[in-house]
Scaffold this active site. Structure first.
Site, mmCIF file in Angstrom:
data_model
loop_
_atom_site.group_PDB
_atom_site.id
_atom_site.type_symbol
_atom_site.label_atom_id
_atom_site.label_comp_id
_atom_site.label_asym_id
_atom_site.label_seq_id
_atom_site.Cartn_x
_atom_site.Cartn_y
_atom_site.Cartn_z
ATOM 1 N N GLN A 3 29.279 29.725 53.193
ATOM 2 C CA GLN A 3 30.561 30.689 53.666
ATOM 3 C C GLN A 3 31.725 29.712 54.249
ATOM 4 O O GLN A 3 32.917 30.354 54.017
ATOM 5 C CB GLN A 3 30.081 31.898 54.795
ATOM 6 C CG GLN A 3 29.715 31.385 55.980
ATOM 7 C CD GLN A 3 29.405 32.312 57.042
ATOM 8 O OE1 GLN A 3 28.121 32.918 56.851
ATOM 9 N NE2 GLN A 3 30.269 32.928 57.810
ATOM 10 N N CYS A 37 30.107 36.160 56.300
ATOM 11 C CA CYS A 37 28.567 36.443 56.186
ATOM 12 C C CYS A 37 28.218 37.856 55.306
ATOM 13 O O CYS A 37 27.327 37.608 54.788
ATOM 14 C CB CYS A 37 27.959 36.360 57.444
ATOM 15 S SG CYS A 37 28.505 37.578 58.676
ATOM 16 N N HIS A 91 26.437 38.932 63.009
ATOM 17 C CA HIS A 91 26.056 37.967 61.736
ATOM 18 C C HIS A 91 25.122 38.681 60.702
ATOM 19 O O HIS A 91 24.211 39.406 61.298
ATOM 20 C CB HIS A 91 25.350 36.494 62.223
ATOM 21 C CG HIS A 91 25.241 35.456 61.154
ATOM 22 N ND1 HIS A 91 26.535 35.154 60.367
ATOM 23 C CD2 HIS A 91 24.135 34.795 60.712
ATOM 24 C CE1 HIS A 91 26.014 34.324 59.540
ATOM 25 N NE2 HIS A 91 24.545 33.953 59.599
#
Ligand SMILES: *[C@@H]1O[C@H](CO)[C@@H](O)[C@H](O)[C@H]1NC(C)=O
Ligand SMILES: *[C@@H]1O[C@H](CO)[C@@H](O)[C@H](O)[C@H]1NC(C)=O
Ligand SMILES: *[C@@H]1O[C@H](CO)[C@@H](O)[C@H](O)[C@H]1NC(C)=O
Length: 335
Positions: free
Chosen positions: A135, A141, A281
Protein backbone atom coordinates in the site's frame (compact mmCIF):
# COMPACT_ATOMS: atom_id res chain seq x y z
CA UNK A 1 40.42 -5.12 20.45
CA UNK A 2 38.62 -3.45 17.56
CA UNK A 3 37.17 -6.80 16.54
CA UNK A 4 36.40 -8.14 20.00
CA UNK A 5 34.45 -5.17 21.31
CA UNK A 6 31.52 -5.32 18.92
CA UNK A 7 31.05 -8.99 19.72
CA UNK A 8 30.81 -8.16 23.40
CA UNK A 9 28.31 -5.49 22.50
CA UNK A 10 26.24 -7.97 20.56
CA UNK A 11 25.90 -10.24 23.57
CA UNK A 12 25.11 -7.35 25.87
CA UNK A 13 22.66 -5.90 23.37
CA UNK A 14 20.48 -8.97 23.69
CA UNK A 15 19.94 -8.30 27.38
CA UNK A 16 19.14 -4.60 27.20
CA UNK A 17 21.04 -1.36 26.69
CA UNK A 18 24.61 -1.94 25.51
CA UNK A 19 27.02 -2.20 28.40
CA UNK A 20 30.17 -1.42 26.45
CA UNK A 21 31.48 1.64 24.63
CA UNK A 22 30.85 5.14 25.87
CA UNK A 23 27.59 5.04 27.80
CA UNK A 24 26.74 8.68 27.08
CA UNK A 25 26.33 7.90 23.36
CA UNK A 26 22.92 6.66 22.31
CA UNK A 27 24.23 4.14 19.80
CA UNK A 28 27.03 1.60 20.10
CA UNK A 29 29.36 1.12 17.15
CA UNK A 30 27.70 -2.23 16.47
CA UNK A 31 24.28 -0.58 16.37
CA UNK A 32 25.63 1.98 13.92
CA UNK A 33 26.92 -0.84 11.72
CA UNK A 34 23.50 -2.48 11.78
CA UNK A 35 21.84 0.80 10.90
CA UNK A 36 24.21 1.37 7.96
CA UNK A 37 23.52 -2.08 6.54
CA UNK A 38 19.77 -1.60 7.07
CA UNK A 39 20.06 1.72 5.19
CA UNK A 40 21.78 -0.03 2.27
CA UNK A 41 19.21 -2.84 2.24
CA UNK A 42 16.30 -0.37 2.20
CA UNK A 43 18.04 2.14 -0.07
CA UNK A 44 17.78 4.98 2.45
CA UNK A 45 19.63 8.27 2.19
CA UNK A 46 19.37 11.04 4.80
CA UNK A 47 20.76 14.51 5.37
CA UNK A 48 23.28 14.44 8.25
CA UNK A 49 20.70 16.03 10.56
CA UNK A 50 18.03 13.49 9.71
CA UNK A 51 20.60 10.71 10.01
CA UNK A 52 21.03 11.39 13.74
CA UNK A 53 17.29 11.38 14.31
CA UNK A 54 16.74 8.19 12.28
CA UNK A 55 19.68 6.45 13.93
CA UNK A 56 18.21 7.21 17.36
CA UNK A 57 14.78 5.84 16.36
CA UNK A 58 16.33 2.77 14.73
CA UNK A 59 18.38 1.98 17.81
CA UNK A 60 15.30 2.28 20.02
CA UNK A 61 13.44 -0.18 17.78
CA UNK A 62 16.46 -2.50 17.53
CA UNK A 63 16.73 -2.75 21.32
CA UNK A 64 12.99 -3.44 21.66
CA UNK A 65 13.32 -6.23 19.08
CA UNK A 66 16.27 -7.83 20.88
CA UNK A 67 14.62 -7.58 24.30
CA UNK A 68 11.41 -9.11 22.94
CA UNK A 69 13.20 -11.94 21.15
CA UNK A 70 15.16 -12.81 24.32
CA UNK A 71 11.84 -13.36 26.14
CA UNK A 72 9.38 -16.24 25.92
CA UNK A 73 6.77 -15.10 23.37
CA UNK A 74 4.66 -16.83 20.73
CA UNK A 75 6.08 -14.52 18.03
CA UNK A 76 9.44 -13.03 17.06
CA UNK A 77 10.19 -9.48 16.02
CA UNK A 78 12.62 -8.31 13.36
CA UNK A 79 13.84 -5.32 11.36
CA UNK A 80 11.79 -4.26 8.32
CA UNK A 81 10.95 -1.19 6.25
CA UNK A 82 9.46 0.56 9.32
CA UNK A 83 12.57 0.30 11.52
CA UNK A 84 13.65 3.95 11.23
CA UNK A 85 10.19 5.26 12.15
CA UNK A 86 8.44 5.88 15.46
CA UNK A 87 4.96 4.42 15.91
CA UNK A 88 3.46 7.93 15.91
CA UNK A 89 4.93 8.51 12.45
CA UNK A 90 3.77 5.11 11.17
CA UNK A 91 0.26 5.80 12.46
CA UNK A 92 0.08 9.06 10.53
CA UNK A 93 1.27 7.49 7.28
CA UNK A 94 -0.14 3.98 7.21
CA UNK A 95 -3.02 3.58 9.68
CA UNK A 96 -6.48 5.07 10.14
CA UNK A 97 -6.49 8.17 12.28
CA UNK A 98 -10.29 8.47 12.63
CA UNK A 99 -12.42 5.61 13.94
CA UNK A 100 -14.24 3.97 11.03
CA UNK A 101 -17.90 2.92 11.11
CA UNK A 102 -17.22 -0.68 12.11
CA UNK A 103 -20.16 -1.08 14.44
CA UNK A 104 -22.51 0.40 11.83
CA UNK A 105 -22.00 -2.72 9.72
CA UNK A 106 -25.13 -4.77 10.35
CA UNK A 107 -24.59 -8.52 10.41
CA UNK A 108 -26.51 -10.65 7.91
CA UNK A 109 -24.38 -13.78 7.99
CA UNK A 110 -26.13 -16.76 9.61
CA UNK A 111 -23.79 -19.24 11.19
CA UNK A 112 -24.24 -23.02 11.10
CA UNK A 113 -23.06 -25.39 13.77
CA UNK A 114 -19.90 -27.01 12.42
CA UNK A 115 -17.73 -28.94 13.02
CA UNK A 116 -15.06 -27.25 10.88
CA UNK A 117 -11.69 -28.62 9.73
CA UNK A 118 -8.80 -27.87 12.15
CA UNK A 119 -6.56 -26.40 9.39
CA UNK A 120 -7.56 -24.30 6.37
CA UNK A 121 -5.23 -22.42 4.02
CA UNK A 122 -6.70 -21.04 0.80
CA UNK A 123 -3.16 -20.52 -0.56
CA UNK A 124 -2.71 -24.29 -0.63
CA UNK A 125 -6.11 -25.27 -2.06
CA UNK A 126 -5.31 -23.91 -5.52
CA UNK A 127 -4.64 -20.55 -7.20
CA UNK A 128 -7.09 -18.65 -5.01
CA UNK A 129 -4.95 -15.92 -3.41
CA UNK A 130 -3.16 -13.20 -5.38
CA UNK A 131 0.46 -12.18 -4.53
CA UNK A 132 1.00 -9.82 -1.58
CA UNK A 133 0.80 -6.14 -2.59
CA UNK A 134 2.19 -2.97 -0.99
CA UNK A 135 0.00 0.00 0.00
CA UNK A 136 2.96 2.39 0.42
CA UNK A 137 2.55 5.57 2.47
CA UNK A 138 -1.26 5.83 2.23
CA UNK A 139 -3.93 4.60 4.69
CA UNK A 140 -5.48 2.44 1.97
CA UNK A 141 -5.22 -0.96 3.68
CA UNK A 142 -9.02 -1.29 3.34
CA UNK A 143 -8.75 -1.24 -0.47
CA UNK A 144 -6.23 -4.13 -0.44
CA UNK A 145 -8.35 -6.13 1.99
CA UNK A 146 -11.29 -5.54 -0.38
CA UNK A 147 -9.54 -6.48 -3.63
CA UNK A 148 -7.90 -9.48 -1.94
CA UNK A 149 -11.27 -10.85 -0.79
CA UNK A 150 -12.95 -10.26 -4.15
CA UNK A 151 -10.00 -11.66 -6.13
CA UNK A 152 -10.26 -14.85 -4.08
CA UNK A 153 -14.06 -15.01 -4.31
CA UNK A 154 -13.90 -14.85 -8.12
CA UNK A 155 -11.02 -17.35 -8.31
CA UNK A 156 -12.96 -19.81 -6.13
CA UNK A 157 -16.07 -19.45 -8.34
CA UNK A 158 -14.44 -19.34 -11.79
CA UNK A 159 -10.86 -20.61 -11.46
CA UNK A 160 -9.58 -17.28 -12.77
CA UNK A 161 -7.30 -15.25 -10.47
CA UNK A 162 -7.53 -11.53 -11.34
CA UNK A 163 -5.68 -8.54 -9.88
CA UNK A 164 -8.11 -5.71 -9.06
CA UNK A 165 -7.65 -1.94 -8.81
CA UNK A 166 -7.16 -0.58 -5.29
CA UNK A 167 -6.69 2.90 -6.75
CA UNK A 168 -10.27 2.93 -8.05
CA UNK A 169 -11.48 2.41 -4.47
CA UNK A 170 -9.12 5.14 -3.18
CA UNK A 171 -10.36 7.60 -5.83
CA UNK A 172 -14.04 6.71 -6.27
CA UNK A 173 -15.66 5.06 -3.22
CA UNK A 174 -16.31 8.21 -1.11
CA UNK A 175 -20.12 7.99 -1.37
CA UNK A 176 -20.00 4.82 0.70
CA UNK A 177 -18.25 6.40 3.74
CA UNK A 178 -14.77 5.69 2.46
CA UNK A 179 -12.02 8.28 2.60
CA UNK A 180 -9.18 7.29 0.27
CA UNK A 181 -5.82 7.42 2.03
CA UNK A 182 -7.61 8.43 5.27
CA UNK A 183 -9.41 5.11 5.62
CA UNK A 184 -12.50 3.12 4.78
CA UNK A 185 -14.03 -0.29 5.36
CA UNK A 186 -14.07 -3.41 3.17
CA UNK A 187 -17.83 -3.87 3.82
CA UNK A 188 -18.46 -0.34 2.52
CA UNK A 189 -16.11 -0.89 -0.41
CA UNK A 190 -17.96 -4.08 -1.41
CA UNK A 191 -21.18 -2.03 -1.37
CA UNK A 192 -19.51 0.56 -3.59
CA UNK A 193 -18.42 -2.09 -6.13
CA UNK A 194 -21.89 -3.62 -6.05
CA UNK A 195 -23.75 -0.36 -6.77
CA UNK A 196 -21.05 1.15 -8.97
CA UNK A 197 -21.34 -1.86 -11.27
CA UNK A 198 -17.85 -3.16 -11.04
CA UNK A 199 -14.19 -2.60 -10.50
CA UNK A 200 -11.37 -2.35 -13.05
CA UNK A 201 -8.15 -4.38 -13.15
CA UNK A 202 -4.80 -3.38 -11.65
CA UNK A 203 -3.28 -2.93 -15.15
CA UNK A 204 -5.98 -0.60 -16.47
CA UNK A 205 -6.21 1.44 -13.22
CA UNK A 206 -2.70 1.22 -11.66
CA UNK A 207 -1.98 1.91 -7.99
CA UNK A 208 -0.54 5.34 -7.12
CA UNK A 209 -0.69 5.32 -3.32
CA UNK A 210 -2.19 8.81 -3.05
CA UNK A 211 -5.62 10.41 -3.32
CA UNK A 212 -6.70 11.32 -6.85
CA UNK A 213 -9.70 11.99 -9.10
CA UNK A 214 -11.97 9.11 -10.03
CA UNK A 215 -11.05 7.65 -13.44
CA UNK A 216 -13.43 4.69 -13.47
CA UNK A 217 -14.50 3.55 -16.94
CA UNK A 218 -17.57 1.24 -16.81
CA UNK A 219 -16.58 -0.51 -20.03
CA UNK A 220 -13.31 -1.63 -18.40
CA UNK A 221 -14.85 -3.17 -15.26
CA UNK A 222 -13.79 -6.81 -14.90
CA UNK A 223 -15.19 -7.83 -11.50
CA UNK A 224 -18.64 -7.45 -9.96
CA UNK A 225 -20.33 -7.97 -6.58
CA UNK A 226 -23.78 -9.56 -6.22
CA UNK A 227 -24.11 -9.39 -2.43
CA UNK A 228 -22.12 -8.74 0.74
CA UNK A 229 -21.89 -11.06 3.74
CA UNK A 230 -21.36 -9.00 6.90
CA UNK A 231 -20.38 -11.14 9.87
CA UNK A 232 -22.12 -10.24 13.13
CA UNK A 233 -19.92 -8.14 15.40
CA UNK A 234 -17.60 -10.22 17.62
CA UNK A 235 -18.77 -13.57 16.19
CA UNK A 236 -15.29 -14.95 15.59
CA UNK A 237 -16.65 -18.47 15.20
CA UNK A 238 -18.67 -17.25 12.20
CA UNK A 239 -15.39 -16.01 10.68
CA UNK A 240 -14.00 -19.53 11.13
CA UNK A 241 -17.01 -20.99 9.36
CA UNK A 242 -16.86 -18.49 6.50
CA UNK A 243 -13.14 -19.13 5.92
CA UNK A 244 -13.63 -22.90 6.24
CA UNK A 245 -16.60 -23.18 3.91
CA UNK A 246 -16.76 -20.16 1.61
CA UNK A 247 -14.09 -17.52 1.23
CA UNK A 248 -11.16 -15.59 2.72
CA UNK A 249 -12.61 -12.91 5.02
CA UNK A 250 -11.76 -9.20 5.27
CA UNK A 251 -11.38 -7.96 8.83
CA UNK A 252 -10.00 -5.00 10.78
CA UNK A 253 -8.04 -4.89 14.06
CA UNK A 254 -6.01 -2.53 16.18
CA UNK A 255 -2.32 -2.27 15.27
CA UNK A 256 -0.04 -1.21 18.13
CA UNK A 257 3.71 -0.46 18.04
CA UNK A 258 4.92 -4.03 18.60
CA UNK A 259 2.96 -5.32 15.61
CA UNK A 260 5.01 -3.17 13.21
CA UNK A 261 8.10 -5.19 14.22
CA UNK A 262 6.40 -8.57 13.74
CA UNK A 263 8.62 -11.10 12.00
CA UNK A 264 7.11 -14.60 12.50
CA UNK A 265 5.06 -16.76 14.87
CA UNK A 266 1.63 -16.18 16.38
CA UNK A 267 1.10 -12.52 17.20
CA UNK A 268 -0.62 -11.84 20.51
CA UNK A 269 -0.92 -8.65 22.54
CA UNK A 270 -2.08 -7.56 25.96
CA UNK A 271 -1.95 -3.85 25.12
CA UNK A 272 -4.34 -3.58 22.16
CA UNK A 273 -8.11 -3.02 22.58
CA UNK A 274 -11.01 -5.22 21.51
CA UNK A 275 -13.57 -2.56 20.63
CA UNK A 276 -14.75 -1.55 17.14
CA UNK A 277 -13.84 2.13 17.67
CA UNK A 278 -10.13 1.29 18.11
CA UNK A 279 -9.47 -0.80 14.97
CA UNK A 280 -7.07 0.97 12.60
CA UNK A 281 -5.98 -1.55 9.95
CA UNK A 282 -7.79 -3.89 7.53
CA UNK A 283 -6.38 -7.20 6.24
CA UNK A 284 -7.51 -10.57 4.83
CA UNK A 285 -7.84 -13.91 6.69
CA UNK A 286 -6.91 -16.65 4.19
CA UNK A 287 -6.86 -19.54 6.63
CA UNK A 288 -6.46 -20.69 10.21
CA UNK A 289 -4.81 -23.41 12.28
CA UNK A 290 -3.24 -24.16 15.62
CA UNK A 291 0.38 -24.31 16.84
CA UNK A 292 1.49 -25.66 20.24
CA UNK A 293 -2.07 -25.33 21.53
CA UNK A 294 -2.40 -21.72 20.33
CA UNK A 295 -5.09 -21.27 17.65
CA UNK A 296 -4.28 -18.69 14.98
CA UNK A 297 -5.46 -16.95 11.84
CA UNK A 298 -3.31 -16.86 8.66
CA UNK A 299 -3.52 -13.29 7.43
CA UNK A 300 -2.50 -11.52 4.23
CA UNK A 301 -1.17 -8.01 4.86
CA UNK A 302 -0.52 -5.18 2.38
CA UNK A 303 2.96 -4.06 3.41
CA UNK A 304 4.82 -5.92 0.66
CA UNK A 305 6.27 -9.46 0.50
CA UNK A 306 9.35 -8.47 2.59
CA UNK A 307 7.32 -7.73 5.73
CA UNK A 308 6.55 -10.49 8.29
CA UNK A 309 6.33 -14.03 6.86
CA UNK A 310 6.55 -13.26 3.12
CA UNK A 311 3.92 -10.55 3.63
CA UNK A 312 1.71 -12.65 5.90
CA UNK A 313 1.27 -12.91 9.68
CA UNK A 314 -0.37 -15.24 12.17
CA UNK A 315 -2.51 -13.76 14.95
CA UNK A 316 -4.05 -15.53 17.93
CA UNK A 317 -7.57 -16.82 17.22
CA UNK A 318 -10.57 -17.24 19.51
CA UNK A 319 -10.11 -14.19 21.80
CA UNK A 320 -11.23 -11.35 19.54
CA UNK A 321 -7.55 -10.39 19.63
CA UNK A 322 -7.15 -6.62 19.04
CA UNK A 323 -10.82 -6.43 17.98
CA UNK A 324 -10.30 -8.62 14.93
CA UNK A 325 -13.92 -9.84 15.03
CA UNK A 326 -15.36 -6.30 15.18
CA UNK A 327 -16.00 -5.84 11.46
CA UNK A 328 -15.52 -8.84 9.24
CA UNK A 329 -17.10 -9.35 5.82
CA UNK A 330 -16.66 -10.92 2.40
CA UNK A 331 -18.25 -10.38 -1.01
CA UNK A 332 -20.44 -12.72 -3.04
CA UNK A 333 -19.21 -12.15 -6.62
CA UNK A 334 -21.43 -11.76 -9.64
CA UNK A 335 -19.92 -14.14 -12.18
C1 LIG B 1 7.21 -20.19 27.77
O1 LIG B 1 5.80 -19.93 27.76
C2 LIG B 1 5.02 -21.10 27.62
C3 LIG B 1 3.58 -20.68 27.43
O2 LIG B 1 3.25 -19.58 28.21
C4 LIG B 1 5.25 -22.00 28.84
O3 LIG B 1 4.48 -23.17 28.71
C5 LIG B 1 6.74 -22.35 28.91
O4 LIG B 1 6.97 -23.11 30.08
C6 LIG B 1 7.59 -21.09 28.93
N1 LIG B 1 8.99 -21.45 28.83
C7 LIG B 1 9.93 -20.86 29.58
C8 LIG B 1 11.33 -21.32 29.34
O5 LIG B 1 9.65 -20.01 30.41
C1 LIG C 1 -19.84 7.05 9.66
O1 LIG C 1 -21.16 7.05 9.15
C2 LIG C 1 -21.77 8.32 9.18
C3 LIG C 1 -23.22 8.14 8.74
O2 LIG C 1 -23.36 7.27 7.67
C4 LIG C 1 -21.00 9.30 8.29
O3 LIG C 1 -21.57 10.57 8.32
C5 LIG C 1 -19.55 9.37 8.78
O4 LIG C 1 -18.79 10.16 7.90
C6 LIG C 1 -18.94 8.00 8.85
N1 LIG C 1 -17.62 8.07 9.43
C7 LIG C 1 -16.57 7.48 8.85
C8 LIG C 1 -15.25 7.65 9.55
O5 LIG C 1 -16.65 6.85 7.82
C1 LIG D 1 -23.12 -4.66 5.20
O1 LIG D 1 -22.37 -3.57 5.70
C2 LIG D 1 -22.37 -2.42 4.86
C3 LIG D 1 -21.42 -1.41 5.42
O2 LIG D 1 -21.73 -1.04 6.73
C4 LIG D 1 -23.79 -1.88 4.75
O3 LIG D 1 -23.83 -0.77 3.87
C5 LIG D 1 -24.68 -2.98 4.19
O4 LIG D 1 -26.02 -2.55 4.19
C6 LIG D 1 -24.58 -4.25 5.03
N1 LIG D 1 -25.33 -5.31 4.39
C7 LIG D 1 -26.37 -5.90 4.96
C8 LIG D 1 -27.06 -6.94 4.13
O5 LIG D 1 -26.75 -5.65 6.09
Amino acid sequence: MWVVLPLLCAAAGLLGPPACGATDLYASSLEKVHFKSWMVQHQKKYSSEEYQHRLRTFVGNWRKINAHNAGNHTFKMGLNQFSDMSFAEIKRKYLWSEPQNCSATKGNYLRGTGPYPPFVDWRKKGKFVSPVKNQGGCGSCWTFSTTGALESAIAIKTGKLLSLAEQQLVDCAQDFNNHGCQGGLPSQAFEYIRYNRGIMGEDSYPYKGQDGDCKFQPSKAIAFVKDVANITINDEQAMVEAVALFNPVSFAFEVTGDFMMYRKGVYSSTSCHKTPDKVNHAVLAVGYGEQNGVPYWIVKNSWGPQWGMHGYFLIERGKNMCGLAACASYPIPLV
